[in-house]
Design an enzyme around this catalytic site. Structure first.
Site, PDB file in Angstrom:
ATOM      1  N   GLU A 176      42.115  46.929  42.409  1.00 37.27           N
ATOM      2  CA  GLU A 176      40.688  47.175  41.652  1.00 37.27           C
ATOM      3  C   GLU A 176      39.628  47.361  42.861  1.00 37.27           C
ATOM      4  OE1 GLU A 176      39.518  44.922  38.555  1.00 37.27           O
ATOM      5  OE2 GLU A 176      38.041  46.493  37.789  1.00 37.27           O
ATOM      6  N   HIS A 180      45.143  48.280  36.680  1.00 34.54           N
ATOM      7  CA  HIS A 180      44.359  49.174  37.465  1.00 34.54           C
ATOM      8  C   HIS A 180      45.161  49.737  38.651  1.00 34.54           C
ATOM      9  CE1 HIS A 180      40.563  48.472  35.298  1.00 34.54           C
ATOM     10  NE2 HIS A 180      40.818  47.046  35.552  1.00 34.54           N
TER      11      HIS A 180
END
Ligand SMILES: [Zn+2]
Ligand SMILES: [Zn+2]
Lengths: 495, 495
Positions: free
Chosen positions: B339, B364
């Site tokens: 992320e 993510h």
């Protein structure tokens, strides 16, 4: 990947190291062998990059208009300016190669230069020996000389003109350009404002010479220019045709190359706006074939320009664009394709269609990562993507340049070349700003000097479509190597 | 690709069609066979999507805070709300699952609720039977009841509280949050403001119940919650330990499931902030192993949370994180990784390290496209990426959601699941907003109902780590299929 199959009981540091190295070797420049001096320069650049990352304002994460003063102060940028860039300015447009400062501070001071103010708060220019005919939706023409004579200080006027022929702004770019639509509108408006200046024959010649000079000063030794080859006018209103314009490019290129023996040359990619209709396109392609035959040295090929999302897709023009291959006539294509955020539309098929039409390179290819099949094809055929980071950011395709899709392409060594599209329009110049965004931004902290070297020499681009003979190519590469070695040895030690 | 080798004399429309179809079949849902009713619904959705694209303001191109009112009016969104989402809310955090409107308009009106105002213009809460001890760098505590009694109208206060426990804003988000750093600061501040409310035992129970209800109302039938399992306090200041907190999640999940027989359940991924030191991490992993052993039904596994760029990388904690596999103890990992916009840093190795540590999914994985080797590994092992589009946009990883890197992942059918991360914090709820951004935004115009179906059923995610037995899994899938068929038949015709 044999080494990573099976579930691991414990993450082995040796295996981790091997995987990291394997992944690093897959990227652009990842298998480049470096000399000792290159390794020293690389260590210096790596240190500079780490320092750059520490700072609160990291330029690649910011809009270029805000980042520019920071980039100018960056020691990496200053090193990249000195770096010999060989034959890598392969996506640059005709009327945005020379700085607007030069244009406004010189050309608009020439005699016979008239200005008028449009209803849409823009400006138009014309050079004329007589008082020019009034222009619709424009104020009456004023001689710039007269206008300036009435002013105590004309620098406000000069700044205002500069603001009209570029889209660069000192204000918050996100406020000035709230949407992609607004940027494109202003972009096209700025071209119209510029038009009357740069299509005046004496300016046209000087502008191109100045453009070559600015790229040369940025250590670019060869460039390919996308050029509209418009009618060029003289002071008496008479005009020259496309062939004259192309020939003028050829003459000035030869003159410039003669005056700068370490410059390799330049070639022209003839372009037409994708907004034209089918019959105009057919005539333009026919003209392009004739020009390619008549001017094989200066002419590199053909392309369509203008905003892809609002223009016609390549496939719409397939009959016109197939004429050269059907007739067995050479006309290399260098199509703009995939300069779009729209996914799955007709326009978004441009990348695949460019490949089907046998394009030599892909202009932008911003959408390539969404097209796995086109990606395989372009890699297999060595069709390089011309990545123009600052242009993509200014035209709102990407915000933080660390997340440019070319990061993924570079991580797997996809053939690509870095270029600057319309540097003057964006307040940039030459190639160094875009190399900065590449090297510091989406190249990531591990993209090293090997990646720069590969970006500057990758054989996928060779000089396949350049006017140089194989012997000249050898000479040019040898010259680049000499320049590169000099650059490395001069920059690999702290002074 | 055999069919496209060699240079083409003329672009053959049949070949083009085949290539387009071949590429389309490579994407998520590309090989899904649709029923007649599904085809009709798909045609309707395609038409709606085209209409959405025509509009001047295209929501996926805008910041979610500005796009939200447009999305709420979108007929596609309203259809996606009704869509049964099965077991697909797999990346949601504990204290951002229920709406702040509910929280503020209910909980802060309970008796014994105190508020104080911090030096940094934020607020803190506590429930207490006695006057609470003063808090450093905070105004004296005020009983909210007293504060409201002094006001003619307390809606300004309510709105101000809501503004403090969320990062949603009606103002221009790009001005309010000029950088990633500022968003994260405000994000963490909002959690601190929320803390005293949601860790009060009676609120804690009601909040979780309300959270389940909001997801259930959004037609999500199973979820996995990343939970910090903090100390929960009572009115007299006494506190409960982690096991109590986990057991409370289990009790309320059972209660909710009993009351809603078509709800499959929920499981907890125990999380710790990646800012802790090595000895804390060692103790936390040991605790996680105990909890996994003692609560195998409710506990799904373990994860690290908090801003990756400012926290410690996974590899730093490798000794602690290797303990379960070294001891032969089961503790599935669901690591947040990638992320980040930073490329090539230690933190950027988290994706590869998560895979080396045998993660079950990747939270993510925004940076995955820059890691070709990690991409191959995650695909090969069926390690799905939990894509949270709105979260990534709000935290400034991407501006225009059409250009989310998951567009590339979807174009090649990489295992992925759509989730909402911290919906309440972003002014969203459930999963439908994120499904909207996926389907209308980066899925592109051609992502069809097949892609939705695959996102909701892809076996790569199965119920491998869920508490359901194989028979229950079969039952759950059969139930989803019934709901799906009902949804399709009710929405495939214009009413
Ligand atoms: Zn261009
Ligand atoms: Zn998360």
């Amino acid at each position: 990947l044999y080494c990573v199959s099976g579930v691991l009981a414990y993450p082995d540091p040796g295996q981790r190291k091997a995987l990291i190295e394997q992944e690093a070797s897959m990227q652009t420049g990842g298998r480049m062998v470096l000399t000792d001096a290159e390794k020293r320069l690389d260590a210096r650049l790596f240190k500079m990059k780490q320092e750059e990352l520490m700072r609160a304002d990291f330029p690649p994460a910011m809009h270029f208009f805000k980042a520019r003063p920071l980039i100018r102060r960056s020691p990496i940028f200053r090193t990249l300016q000195k770096m010999p860039k060989g034959a890598r300015a392969l996506h640059v447009h005709d009327f945005s190669m020379a700085s607007v400062e030069w244009l406004v501070m010189n050309v608009t001071y020439w005699p016979h230069c008239y200005i008028c103010f449009t209803d849409s708060q823009s400006i138009r220019f014309i050079f004329s020996s007589q008082w020019p005919k009034p222009k619709p939706r424009c104020s009456p023409w004023t001689l710039l000389e007269d206008l300036r004579a009435k002013m105590v200080n004309s620098s406000d006027l000069d700044n205002s003109i500069m603001g009209n022929v570029t889209i660069f702004t000192d204000q918050d770019p996100e406020e000035v350009y709230p949407s992609q639509y607004v940027v494109w509108e202003r972009f096209e408006e700025a071209f119209l404002a510029l038009w009357g200046l740069v299509t005046y024959a004496p300016v046209f010649r000087e502008y191109y010479y100045q453009g070559l000079k600015e790229f040369y000063q940025d250590n670019v030794m060869y460039l390919e220019l996308r050029a509209l080859l418009p009618e060029i006018y003289e002071l008496d209103g008479s005009t020259h045709d496309t062939a004259w314009t192309l020939k003028t490019y050829q003459d000035i290129t030869r003159q410039f190359t003669a005056e700068h023996p370490d410059f390799f040359g330049a070639r022209i990619i003839f372009t037409v706006n994708r907004g034209v209709n089918m019959s105009v396109m057919t005539r333009v392609v026919e003209k392009a074939m004739r020009l390619q035959r008549d001017f094989p040295d200066i002419m590199a090929g053909f392309d369509l320009v203008g905003r892809e999302d609002s223009g016609r897709p390549l496939w719409y023009f397939r009959d016109a664009l197939s004429m050269p291959s059907e007739r067995g006539v050479t006309l290399p294509f260098f199509f703009h394709a995939g300069e779009t955020s729209e996914y799955g539309t007709e326009v978004d098929q441009n990348i695949l269609d460019a490949l089907l039409l046998n394009t030599s390179r892909i202009g932008h290819g911003f959408a390539l990562s969404r097209h796995p099949l086109a990606k395989v094809l372009s890699r297999k055929r060595g069709v390089a993507v011309e990545v123009c980071p600052i242009s993509n950011q200014v035209l709102t395709l990407v915000k933080d340049l660390r997340n440019h899709p070319a990061a993924a392409l570079m991580s797997e060594d996809h053939p690509l070349v870095i270029s600057s599209d319309d540097p003057a329009m964006f307040g940039a110049s030459g190639l160094s700003y875009d190399f900065y965004e590449t090297f510091v931004g989406f190249g990531g902290i591990r993209s090293n000097i090997g990646s720069l070297k590969e970006l500057l020499t990758c054989p996928c681009l060779s000089f396949r479509y350049s006017s140089l003979t194989p012997e000249q190519q050898q000479k040019a590469l040898a010259l680049w190597q000499t320049q590169w070695d000099k650059f490395v040895s001069e920059n690999c030690v702290l002074l």
